[in-house]
Write an enzyme that holds these catalytic residues in place. Structure first.
Site, PDB file in Angstrom:
ATOM      1  CB  CYS A 171     -14.205  -9.984 -39.377  1.00 37.80           C
ATOM      2  SG  CYS A 171     -15.929  -9.502 -39.616  1.00 37.80           S
TER       3      CYS A 171
HETATM    4  N1  LIG Z   1     -15.920  -8.051 -45.467  1.00 36.92           N
HETATM    5  C1  LIG Z   1     -15.369  -8.602 -44.390  1.00 36.92           C
HETATM    6  O1  LIG Z   1     -14.777  -7.911 -43.530  1.00 36.92           O
HETATM    7  C2  LIG Z   1     -15.461 -10.093 -44.175  1.00 36.92           C
HETATM    8  C3  LIG Z   1     -14.713 -10.658 -43.130  1.00 36.92           C
HETATM    9  C4  LIG Z   1     -14.781 -12.042 -42.910  1.00 36.92           C
HETATM   10  C5  LIG Z   1     -15.588 -12.817 -43.728  1.00 36.92           C
HETATM   11  N2  LIG Z   1     -16.320 -12.240 -44.712  1.00 36.92           N
HETATM   12  C6  LIG Z   1     -17.159 -13.126 -45.536  1.00 36.92           C
HETATM   13  O2  LIG Z   1     -16.558 -13.249 -46.830  1.00 36.92           O
HETATM   14  C7  LIG Z   1     -17.575 -13.381 -47.817  1.00 36.92           C
HETATM   15  C8  LIG Z   1     -17.389 -12.252 -48.836  1.00 36.92           C
HETATM   16  O3  LIG Z   1     -17.573 -11.027 -48.155  1.00 36.92           O
HETATM   17  P1  LIG Z   1     -17.231  -9.606 -48.812  1.00 36.92           P
HETATM   18  O4  LIG Z   1     -17.459  -8.624 -47.734  1.00 36.92           O
HETATM   19  O5  LIG Z   1     -15.927  -9.652 -49.505  1.00 36.92           O
HETATM   20  O6  LIG Z   1     -18.455  -9.502 -49.878  1.00 36.92           O
HETATM   21  P2  LIG Z   1     -18.733  -8.487 -51.058  1.00 36.92           P
HETATM   22  O7  LIG Z   1     -17.776  -7.351 -51.024  1.00 36.92           O
HETATM   23  O8  LIG Z   1     -20.185  -8.177 -50.996  1.00 36.92           O
HETATM   24  O9  LIG Z   1     -18.460  -9.389 -52.346  1.00 36.92           O
HETATM   25  C9  LIG Z   1     -19.217 -10.534 -52.609  1.00 36.92           C
HETATM   26  C10 LIG Z   1     -18.571 -11.327 -53.727  1.00 36.92           C
HETATM   27  O10 LIG Z   1     -19.340 -12.514 -53.911  1.00 36.92           O
HETATM   28  C11 LIG Z   1     -19.658 -12.630 -55.281  1.00 36.92           C
HETATM   29  N3  LIG Z   1     -20.963 -13.275 -55.447  1.00 36.92           N
HETATM   30  C12 LIG Z   1     -22.175 -12.782 -55.125  1.00 36.92           C
HETATM   31  N4  LIG Z   1     -23.136 -13.664 -55.452  1.00 36.92           N
HETATM   32  C13 LIG Z   1     -22.509 -14.721 -56.011  1.00 36.92           C
HETATM   33  C14 LIG Z   1     -22.954 -15.929 -56.584  1.00 36.92           C
HETATM   34  N5  LIG Z   1     -24.259 -16.262 -56.607  1.00 36.92           N
HETATM   35  N6  LIG Z   1     -22.026 -16.794 -57.074  1.00 36.92           N
HETATM   36  C15 LIG Z   1     -20.723 -16.487 -56.995  1.00 36.92           C
HETATM   37  N7  LIG Z   1     -20.235 -15.349 -56.457  1.00 36.92           N
HETATM   38  C16 LIG Z   1     -21.129 -14.473 -56.005  1.00 36.92           C
HETATM   39  C17 LIG Z   1     -19.659 -11.208 -55.837  1.00 36.92           C
HETATM   40  O11 LIG Z   1     -19.388 -11.290 -57.234  1.00 36.92           O
HETATM   41  P3  LIG Z   1     -19.939 -10.252 -58.371  1.00 36.92           P
HETATM   42  O12 LIG Z   1     -18.755  -9.437 -58.771  1.00 36.92           O
HETATM   43  O13 LIG Z   1     -20.417 -11.099 -59.480  1.00 36.92           O
HETATM   44  O14 LIG Z   1     -21.016  -9.426 -57.722  1.00 36.92           O
HETATM   45  C18 LIG Z   1     -18.522 -10.593 -55.052  1.00 36.92           C
HETATM   46  O15 LIG Z   1     -17.293 -10.858 -55.670  1.00 36.92           O
HETATM   47  C19 LIG Z   1     -18.931 -13.298 -47.087  1.00 36.92           C
HETATM   48  O16 LIG Z   1     -19.413 -14.582 -46.836  1.00 36.92           O
HETATM   49  C20 LIG Z   1     -18.568 -12.584 -45.788  1.00 36.92           C
HETATM   50  O17 LIG Z   1     -19.442 -12.939 -44.730  1.00 36.92           O
HETATM   51  C21 LIG Z   1     -16.256 -10.895 -44.983  1.00 36.92           C
END
Ligand SMILES: NC(=O)c1ccc[n+]([C@@H]2O[C@H](COP(=O)([O-])OP(=O)(O)OC[C@H]3O[C@@H](n4cnc5c(N)ncnc54)[C@H](OP(=O)(O)O)[C@@H]3O)[C@@H](O)[C@H]2O)c1
Length: 365
Positions: A171
Site C-alpha cells: 500500500c
Molecule cells: N491491510 C492493508 O491495507 C494491506 C494493503 C496491502 C497489502 N496487504 C497485505 O495483504 C495481506 C493481508 O492483509 P490484511 O491486512 O487483510 O490481514 P488481516 O486483516 O490480518 O487478515 C489476515 C487473513 O489471513 C488469514 N490467515 C492468517 N493465517 C493464515 C494461514 N496460516 N493460512 C491461511 N490464511 C491465513 C486470516 O484468516 P483467519 O480468518 O483464519 O484468521 C485472515 O483472513 C498481508 O500480506 C498484508 O501485508 C494489506
C-alpha cells in the site's frame, strides 16, 4: 453447466439469480477472505460482471455465510477452512490476502494445481532474495518464484502479459512509487541526493491484528511513527524507482499510524536537478499519467477523503524554487488501490479484460 479451464458457462440463472440469462464468468477463490483486504476483495468482486467467487477461506469464520459480513455478496457461499479450500482445487485465479509467510506456502501449491495467483502480500515483490532476511525477517525459500513473479503496478509497468504469479504492490509502496516515478523518468532529480518520504496510514493498514498499540485508546487522538529505518516497503520502493531511473535510487521512508480506519497519504521530498522548473514538473506528470484511468492529477495537494472507497490514486507535485526542492503527494485508499482494488485491476489484465472493469470509482463522501 459446462466448465473449461476455470471459466464456467451457466445457463438458467444470471449472477443475481433473477432471470434466465446466459453468462460466462471466471471462477476465483480468495484465501484470507476474513481479513481487511480479503473482505474488500469480496465486496469488489460481488459487483464484478465477469467473475464469480467460488471459494473464500477463513479458519476463524468457517461455516459463516459471506452475506453476513458482505451483504451485497450475490450467493449463499460460506467461508471455509483454508485447508479445505486448498484441497478443493477450485477456481482459475486464486487471490492470496494472507501473511507473507502463508503466501509463500500457498502459492507453489496453487501454481502446481495450474491456478494463477495474485498475491497481496510482500512474499514475491522483491527480486533480490538477499533483501528478505533484513526487511521481512526470513530467508526466502523460493528464489525461482521471485524471478518469475511479475510486479503488478499497472500505471508504471505497462502490459502484464500472461504471468502465473502476480505480486500485488504494497500500500505505501503503491503511493510512493506513483508519487515520484515521473521525477525519475524525466530526470528532474539531483542523482546525488536521496528521496525522503513519509507515509501515513489508517489502522486497517495493520490488518485485523490483536496488538496493544492498535487498541482504540492507543490510536485515537494520536499520531505515531513506526518501524523507523526498517519498514519493509523501503526496498520495494527503491526497486521500482531504480527501474524507472535506470540507476540505483536511495529512499528514506518513515511510516506513521493515524487515527482513521482507512486511507493513506505519502509525502515525498527530493532535490531538483539544475534547470528544473514548475513547467517541467507539470509536463512530467502529464506525460506519465495523462491516459491513466486511475491516477488523478489534482490541482492542489490531495486529501485521503477524496479517494476513500475508490481505486483512484490522487497525485500532485510541485517545484519549490526557494529550496530547489521537489515535493510530491499521493493519496490512496489502502484497501482499494493499496490492496484489493489493485489486485482486481491486475486480475482484469491477466484475463485480458479492460482494467477498469468492476472498479469504476464510486467512493463515499
Ligand atoms: N491491510 C492493508 O491495507 C494491506 C494493503 C496491502 C497489502 N496487504 C497485505 O495483504 C495481506 C493481508 O492483509 P490484511 O491486512 O487483510 O490481514 P488481516 O486483516 O490480518 O487478515 C489476515 C487473513 O489471513 C488469514 N490467515 C492468517 N493465517 C493464515 C494461514 N496460516 N493460512 C491461511 N490464511 C491465513 C486470516 O484468516 P483467519 O480468518 O483464519 O484468521 C485472515 O483472513 C498481508 O500480506 C498484508 O501485508 C494489506
Amino acid at each position: 453447466l459446462s466448465q473449461q479451464e476455470g471459466r464456467v458457462h451457466v445457463i438458467g440463472l444470471d449472477r443475481s439469480g433473477r432471470g434466465d440469462e446466459t453468462e460466462q464468468v471466471t471462477q476465483v477463490v480468495i484465501f484470507g477472505a476474513s481479513g481487511y483486504s480479503g473482505l474488500e476483495l469480496l465486496r469488489i468482486l460481488a459487483q464484478h460482471p465477469e467473475v464469480r467467487v467460488v471459494g473464500a477461506s477463513s479458519d476463524k469464520w468457517a461455516g459463516r455465510p459471506i452475506k453476513e459480513v458482505v451483504p451485497t455478496f450475490p450467493s449463499r457461499l460460506a467461508f471455509e477452512p483454508h485447508a479445505a479450500l486448498l484441497a478443493r482445487a477450485s477456481g482459475e485465479i486464486a487471490f492470496l490476502a494472507t501473511p507473507a509467510k502463508t503466501s509463500i506456502e500457498l502459492a507453489p501449491q496453487l501454481l502446481a494445481q495450474n491456478r494463477r495467483v495474485v498475491d497481496l502480500s510482500g512474499a514475491f515483490r522483491l527480486k533480490d532474495r538477499a533483501e528478505y532476511p533484513r526487511w521481512y525477517g526470513f530467508d526466502h525459500p523460493r528464489p525461482d518464484l521471485l524471478e518469475t513473479a511479475q510486479y503488478g503496478l499497472p500505471e508504471i509497468d505497462g502490459q502484464l502479459g500472461a504471468p502465473s504469479l502476480v505480486a500485488n504492490p504494497g500500500c505505501y509502496a503503491t503511493a510512493a512509487i506513483l508519487a515520484v516515478t515521473p521525477w525519475l523518468r524525466a530526470g528532474l532529480l539531483d542523482p546525488a541526493e536521496p528521496i525522503f518520504m513519509d507515509g501515513k496510514s489508517g489502522t486497517t493498514g495493520a490488518g485485523r491484528t490483536l496488538e496493544d498499540g492498535l487498541l482504540h485508546a492507543e490510536v485515537a487522538e494520536n499520531l505515531r511513527p513506526y518501524r523507523l529505518l526498517g519498514h519493509q516497503h523501503t526496498p520495494e520502493i527503491e526497486q521500482a524507482l531504480a527501474k524507472a531511473a535506470g540507476r540505483a535510487v536511495t529512499v528514506s521512508f518513515t511510516a506513521h499510524l493515524i487515527p482513521m480506519r482507512r486511507g493513506l497519504l505519502v509525502s515525498a521530498y527530493g532535490k531538483a536537478a539544475q534547470g528544473v522548473d514548475a513547467e517541467a514538473v507539470k509536463r512530467a506528470f502529464g506525460k506519465a499519467y495523462g491516459d491513466s484511468p486511475f491516477v488523478q492529477l489534482t490541482e492542489r495537494a490531495p486529501e485521503t477523503a477524496i479517494v476513500t472507497g475508490t481505486n483512484v490514486a490522487a497525485v500532485h507535485s510541485v517545484y519549490d524554487e526557494r529550496t530547489r526542492g521537489l515535493i510530491a503527494f499521493c493519496a490512496i485508499d489502502n484497501l482499494v488501490k493499496g490492496a484489493a482494488g489493485q489486485a482486481v485491476q491486475n486480475m482484469n489484465r491477466m484475463l485480458g479484460l479492460p482494467q477498469t472493469l468492476g472498479l469504476m470509482p464510486q467512493g463515499v463522501s
